[in-house]
Design a protein around this motif. Sequence first.
Motif, short mmCIF file in Angstrom:
data_model
loop_
_atom_site.label_atom_id
_atom_site.label_comp_id
_atom_site.label_asym_id
_atom_site.label_seq_id
_atom_site.Cartn_x
_atom_site.Cartn_y
_atom_site.Cartn_z
N LEU A 97 2.46 -1.05 -7.36
CA LEU A 97 1.77 -2.20 -7.39
C LEU A 97 2.07 -3.15 -8.38
CD1 LEU A 97 -0.53 -3.91 -5.60
CD2 LEU A 97 -2.18 -2.51 -6.93
N ALA B 18 -5.54 -4.58 -2.32
CA ALA B 18 -4.58 -3.50 -2.10
C ALA B 18 -4.93 -2.13 -2.41
CB ALA B 18 -3.39 -3.78 -2.93
N ASP C 232 -8.13 -0.81 -0.14
CA ASP C 232 -7.54 -0.32 1.10
C ASP C 232 -7.27 1.00 0.98
OD1 ASP C 232 -7.80 -2.07 3.17
OD2 ASP C 232 -5.86 -3.02 2.66
N SER D 103 -6.35 -10.07 -3.74
CA SER D 103 -5.28 -9.63 -2.98
C SER D 103 -4.92 -8.18 -3.76
CB SER D 103 -4.08 -10.31 -3.06
OG SER D 103 -4.33 -11.58 -2.39
N ARG E 236 0.91 -1.16 0.02
CA ARG E 236 -0.02 0.13 0.05
C ARG E 236 0.80 1.27 -0.08
NH1 ARG E 236 -2.33 -4.85 0.39
NH2 ARG E 236 -4.39 -4.96 1.30
#
Length: 346
Positions: free
Chosen positions: A226, A256, A259, A252, A212
Amino acid sequence: MQFASIWREPPMADPLILGIETSCDETGIAVVEGFSVRSSVLASQTEVHARFGGVVPEVAARAHVEAIRPLVHAALTQAGVHSDQIAAIAATRGPGLSGALLVGFSFGKALAWSLDKPFIGVDHMEGHLFAPRLEHAGYEPPAVVLLASGGHSQIVHMRAWGEYEVLGQTIDDAAGEAFDKLARFMGLGYPGGPAIDEESTDGDPAAIAFPRALRDRPYDFSFSGLKTSVVTSLEKAKQAGSVPPLPDVAASIQEAIVDVLVDKTFNAVDATGAKVVAGGGGVLANRRLRERFAAAAAERGVDLYLPTPALCTDNGAMIGAVGAYRLERDMVDTWLQDVDAGLRLG
Ligand code: KG4
Ligand code: ZN
């Protein structure tokens, strides 16, 4: 005996606006009556661009040219109105692809001129800011709004309609762009957001801890790292002979992105003390993001207004809504106005 004619056209509650959106790969046309949608039709070009893995500007412009006239006709017919009853025409002025913008903007201007009606050039991002108003009368500033699409990721403090402060934004890729690039890497096709959303359904969001970024900046985003992290971690896993299931990777990655979008939007909610939080842009159609937004808003007791997914992605109704707002204030444009591909909110 004389009879006076008392029959008149039943008055419309609010003026009818024709909204035209052609900034990227969707031709969106709508008729709105104030902030109510009378009709909203769309010609999506995703299939045309899918084989190139992304939007090809020249192809997009040509597809808008083919779609626009029949779509305007369909929008008027579905709304049950004649073009004479339209009070004004609003079309996206920018930001977006110049050639694509020019199609809707020129068509709108020419139609307005021929009908002798006012013309309103609209900021596409302001359209996304207005979209929740089409379904939620309670959506009013002051509000914190997350705008996340294929080209933009911004947190906006909307102090009043027309008064926007961009608190933070992406320093590299937009959130939708990150979804699109990662989906392409995983072979999930274009557009990537809906593909990753779907693939994540039975995946474990905690399976892989992707980074993050920009934790030290409260409102800004960075998504370019990312992709590097996903590529390296999958290559390592391949070498180790333990490639994780695709749904786990997708979930996942999604987690990310979600979030940081949620954390930073709610940083802004906490800092501004806003009692209203909202969102707009294609990424807000993401199911996990919507769930997380709902939970974070409930935890703080603030009102959340998200458009239905069809009004999160590009559409003509949101452009019509800005047109309705501007017409009421006489904020119409001259024939000299032109598109602005690099238009910036605020
Ligand atoms: O607002 P929009 O329709 O067009 C632009 O103005 O860019 O947003 C399109 C973006 C694309 O990157 C697409 O992958 C993303 O929104 N998107 C999603 C979802 N649906 C569309 N991203 C995540 N989850 C979704 N369900
Ligand atoms: Zn958009």
